[in-house]
Design an enzyme around this catalytic site. Structure first.
Site, mmCIF file in Angstrom:
data_model
loop_
_atom_site.group_PDB
_atom_site.id
_atom_site.type_symbol
_atom_site.label_atom_id
_atom_site.label_comp_id
_atom_site.label_asym_id
_atom_site.label_seq_id
_atom_site.Cartn_x
_atom_site.Cartn_y
_atom_site.Cartn_z
ATOM 1 N N ASP B 93 6.629 27.576 -11.242
ATOM 2 C CA ASP B 93 6.321 26.493 -10.317
ATOM 3 C C ASP B 93 7.494 25.517 -10.314
ATOM 4 O O ASP B 93 8.477 25.685 -11.048
ATOM 5 C CB ASP B 93 4.988 25.834 -10.665
ATOM 6 C CG ASP B 93 4.986 25.161 -12.023
ATOM 7 O OD1 ASP B 93 6.069 25.008 -12.629
ATOM 8 O OD2 ASP B 93 3.905 24.788 -12.493
ATOM 9 N N SER B 94 7.404 24.493 -9.473
ATOM 10 C CA SER B 94 8.556 23.597 -9.287
ATOM 11 C C SER B 94 8.554 22.443 -10.272
ATOM 12 O O SER B 94 9.528 21.709 -10.373
ATOM 13 C CB SER B 94 8.528 23.024 -7.874
ATOM 14 O OG SER B 94 7.458 22.095 -7.759
ATOM 15 N N ASP B 147 7.729 20.168 -4.223
ATOM 16 C CA ASP B 147 6.928 19.441 -3.233
ATOM 17 C C ASP B 147 6.111 18.360 -3.912
ATOM 18 O O ASP B 147 6.106 18.252 -5.146
ATOM 19 C CB ASP B 147 5.996 20.406 -2.494
ATOM 20 C CG ASP B 147 4.876 20.933 -3.387
ATOM 21 O OD1 ASP B 147 5.025 20.891 -4.637
ATOM 22 O OD2 ASP B 147 3.864 21.401 -2.858
ATOM 23 N N GLY B 221 -1.992 21.809 -2.417
ATOM 24 C CA GLY B 221 -2.908 20.706 -2.147
ATOM 25 C C GLY B 221 -4.366 21.111 -2.121
ATOM 26 O O GLY B 221 -5.224 20.348 -1.680
ATOM 27 N N ASP B 271 -2.858 32.027 -9.086
ATOM 28 C CA ASP B 271 -2.646 31.752 -10.506
ATOM 29 C C ASP B 271 -3.688 30.744 -10.912
ATOM 30 O O ASP B 271 -4.127 29.923 -10.091
ATOM 31 C CB ASP B 271 -1.262 31.146 -10.757
ATOM 32 C CG ASP B 271 -1.257 29.651 -10.483
ATOM 33 O OD1 ASP B 271 -1.441 28.866 -11.430
ATOM 34 O OD2 ASP B 271 -1.102 29.251 -9.302
ATOM 35 N N CYS B 309 -16.448 46.792 -19.405
ATOM 36 C CA CYS B 309 -15.072 46.315 -19.626
ATOM 37 C C CYS B 309 -14.382 47.143 -20.716
ATOM 38 O O CYS B 309 -14.978 47.450 -21.745
ATOM 39 C CB CYS B 309 -15.112 44.844 -20.028
ATOM 40 S SG CYS B 309 -13.475 44.126 -20.298
ATOM 41 N N CYS B 311 -11.622 46.175 -22.376
ATOM 42 C CA CYS B 311 -10.763 45.370 -23.253
ATOM 43 C C CYS B 311 -11.206 45.541 -24.709
ATOM 44 O O CYS B 311 -12.340 45.943 -24.981
ATOM 45 C CB CYS B 311 -10.790 43.899 -22.839
ATOM 46 S SG CYS B 311 -12.172 42.970 -23.522
ATOM 47 N N CYS B 314 -14.525 43.998 -25.828
ATOM 48 C CA CYS B 314 -15.758 44.667 -25.393
ATOM 49 C C CYS B 314 -15.933 46.060 -25.985
ATOM 50 O O CYS B 314 -17.060 46.509 -26.178
ATOM 51 C CB CYS B 314 -15.798 44.743 -23.871
ATOM 52 S SG CYS B 314 -16.029 43.116 -23.121
ATOM 53 N N HIS B 340 -10.308 39.367 -23.004
ATOM 54 C CA HIS B 340 -11.396 39.807 -22.123
ATOM 55 C C HIS B 340 -11.324 39.128 -20.757
ATOM 56 O O HIS B 340 -11.467 39.787 -19.719
ATOM 57 C CB HIS B 340 -12.761 39.530 -22.759
ATOM 58 C CG HIS B 340 -13.858 39.684 -21.763
ATOM 59 N ND1 HIS B 340 -14.278 40.911 -21.291
ATOM 60 C CD2 HIS B 340 -14.564 38.766 -21.049
ATOM 61 C CE1 HIS B 340 -15.201 40.747 -20.369
ATOM 62 N NE2 HIS B 340 -15.389 39.453 -20.205
#
Lengths: 380, 380
Positions: B93-94, B147, B221, B271, B309, B311, B314, B340
């Site tokens: 990100d900025s 921004d 925003g 994200d 799941c 993972c 699990c 998980h």
């Protein structure tokens, strides 16, 4: 079928021995270091990662587990091995040491120790019989008898009174252990030698334990502030009296040079929180000594913590990165450094086993000490 | 040789699309969820574990990294990928959003934002040019233009003034990015649409960004307190105006049902800290909704968090164990639950990609919502 408990000594070198303890859940190469999995987890480690460092056995803490999630719950959930996803041997302590060191308002009687739970304030009795029951419910492979860890320093009379209480409790531990028949048929019971720094008390303790009969014998009441010199002195007179064919376990030890000196004196097993606890506070072990990764000297260092180490922290990351993680309070910092420290400890044990096999332990130990005292690599 | 940046849309279903962004460090399957690696680590995860969940790209935070270990240091150490051992794409990100949300005594001018470091109190200017330089030093693959994230709510005039500033900064970001020639030849630059909840401001922002020209377009925003209904309304009128052939990234979003609704509206990238942060506070995601593993209902539950799941949390552990770890404040609890949650998010994205490919997104989304609202499995 694998024996319940069989200790084969493959080689000796001076007082030191190397061999294998065979148990139903797996073999334990000795001298062995047992990572501490206090509350059903070796902190910041997946169990498969602990195994990958070379650990054959973990230690679990009766005191922590009896309070949370409770031994009865662990039993209902299928036992500690299933609960924490570790199918190899687990040694559990008796809970006695931590009741004495961690609780308030505790009271020792002939029956046992009464204390208050820090979780809900309830009053709890831990006795030899209850400790055996808890360790059976957890499904422990190596059960420790319930004793009083004599504080240091102790007068002769204090040490004698305390040791004699521990010996009466050792007998009750043996009886309690035996009464859990199914569990006793699969697991082992170790006795704990007390007697502080006094030769004759240690000797009497050993003889009384040998008379009761245990699968292994631990040296208790050390690593409680007496210092390495005193600890080694006690081992010097204690070890020759210990039963020769059973494993000898030095509880709560220690720093790398403690391990080396104790192995030279005939110890076969160790446990200590040092590698895991240090991993959460920025301390890393190297062959040049312990280093503090928080230190600014590491912030631009592209080298690994230890260039001879195969752990992920050393093969995939720089000191600069680990320094950054520790400074930023990142969980990954604790994960990587704990992993490295456990790898270092297991590498040290493997080296000691090899040196004993090769009949070169004295040379190895002297070289280790010279290098370990020499300090960290030069800054970049 | 792989293209610098190429977005191939393989299938569409209504406004939704699925495809692949090809970059030199690897392909990004869209719709994509990017785990957040704030300070050079996805908290409590090894990068290979993050990858094993299906993540093609991570997000790094300019604000955190510029303060510690600093962009210049990361550059000297070989760049962010090498530093954190992740060789696939990274989006940074900025820094603008976090400067505004995390710092005290900040001041916005035409030049940029001045703020005080929370680490050493120094006064720092973050401008479009400096943000581009930092992201170049980090070695970012997808660079975000600098921004101002317009706060919510904002009056029309506030939103207009803020958006117009962001558009001037977008032009300076493009110029700054282009001036880093070697880096610009390997990486991509995304513009960020602002304009709050106002149609014509969003439209003007899109048009101005398209006029400058970016590799992808983010919707900024949103996810700043406006609620899902308002967010979806803004997407409803904003998305049709967005350049059709470039990836569309909804920043900071979101909950699983936010992702589903945004994908239906044509978003390609997301994200959010939610899966990782939740993993450190006991919240776990399941197809029946989010559950709190701290809750006593899980203490004797031998079932996995989610039986569908794959993972490690699990497949190898019970809810009872994760509950115990979270209650005991164990690091492994955060490790397992974070893993998980990231797996759940990546599984959700994979399901959405499949549903779009199959032309069955509406049915899938409706079924997801019905099930996700139905709540957790019955207690044992």
């Amino acid at each position: 079928m694998t024996a319940r408990f069989q200790f084969d000594i493959h080689a000796t070198d001076g007082a030191a021995r190397t061999g294998v303890i065979k148990m139903q859940r797996g073999a334990i190469r000795t001298p062995a270091f047992m990572p501490v999995g206090t509350a059903g987890t070796v902190k910041a480690m997946l169990p498969e990662s602990v195994r990958s460092t070379g650990a054959d056995i973990l230690l679990g803490n009766t005191y922590h587990l009896m309070l949370r999630p409770t031994a009865e719950r662990v039993d209902r959930l299928g036992g500690l091995h299933k609960f924490m996803n570790w199918d190899r041997p687990i040694l559990t302590d008796s809970g006695g040491f931590q009741v004495m060191s961690l609780t308030q308002l505790r009271k020792i009687t002939e029956e046992g120790v009464t204390f208050q739970s820090h979780l809900d304030g309830s009053k709890i009795l831990l006795s030899p019989e209850r400790s055996m029951e808890i360790q059976r419910l957890l499904g422990s492979d190596i059960v420790m008898s319930f004793d009083e860890c004599t504080p240091f320093p102790a007068t002769y009379d204090e040490a004698k009174t305390s040791m004699e209480l521990s010996m009466r409790w050792a007998r009750r531990s043996r009886d309690g252990f035996n009464s859990g028949e199914d569990h006793a048929a699969r697991s082992a019971l170790f006795g704990i030698v007390q007697g502080s720094v006094y030769n004759d008390l240690r000797f009497r303790s050993i003889d009384m334990l040998a008379d009761i009969g245990f699968d292994g014998y631990a040296v208790g009441g050390l690593a409680v502030g007496e210092g390495q010199e005193t600890m080694f002195k006690v081992l010097d007179f204690t070890m020759p009296r210990m039963p020769g064919t059973a494993p000898r376990y030095l509880m709560g030890v220690g720093k790398p040079d403690d391990l080396v000196g104790a192995v030279e004196r005939g110890i076969d097993m160790f446990d200590c929180v040092l590698p895991t606890r240090s991993g959460r506070t920025g301390q890393g072990f190297t062959w040049g000594g312990a280093i503090n990764l928080k230190n600014a000297r590491h912030k631009d260092d592209t080298r690994p913590i230890s260039d001879s180490c195969d752990c992920p922290a050393c093969t995939q990351y720089s000191r600069a990165y680990v320094h950054h993680l520790i400074r930023a309070g990142e969980i990954l910092g604790a994960m990587l450094l704990t992993w490295h420290n456990l790898q270092f400890y297991q590498d040290l044990m493997a080296s000691l086993r090899q040196a004993i096999s090769d009949g070169k332990l004295t040379a190895y130990a002297n070289e280790f000490r010279a290098r370990y005292g020499a300090g960290d690599i030069e800054p970049l």
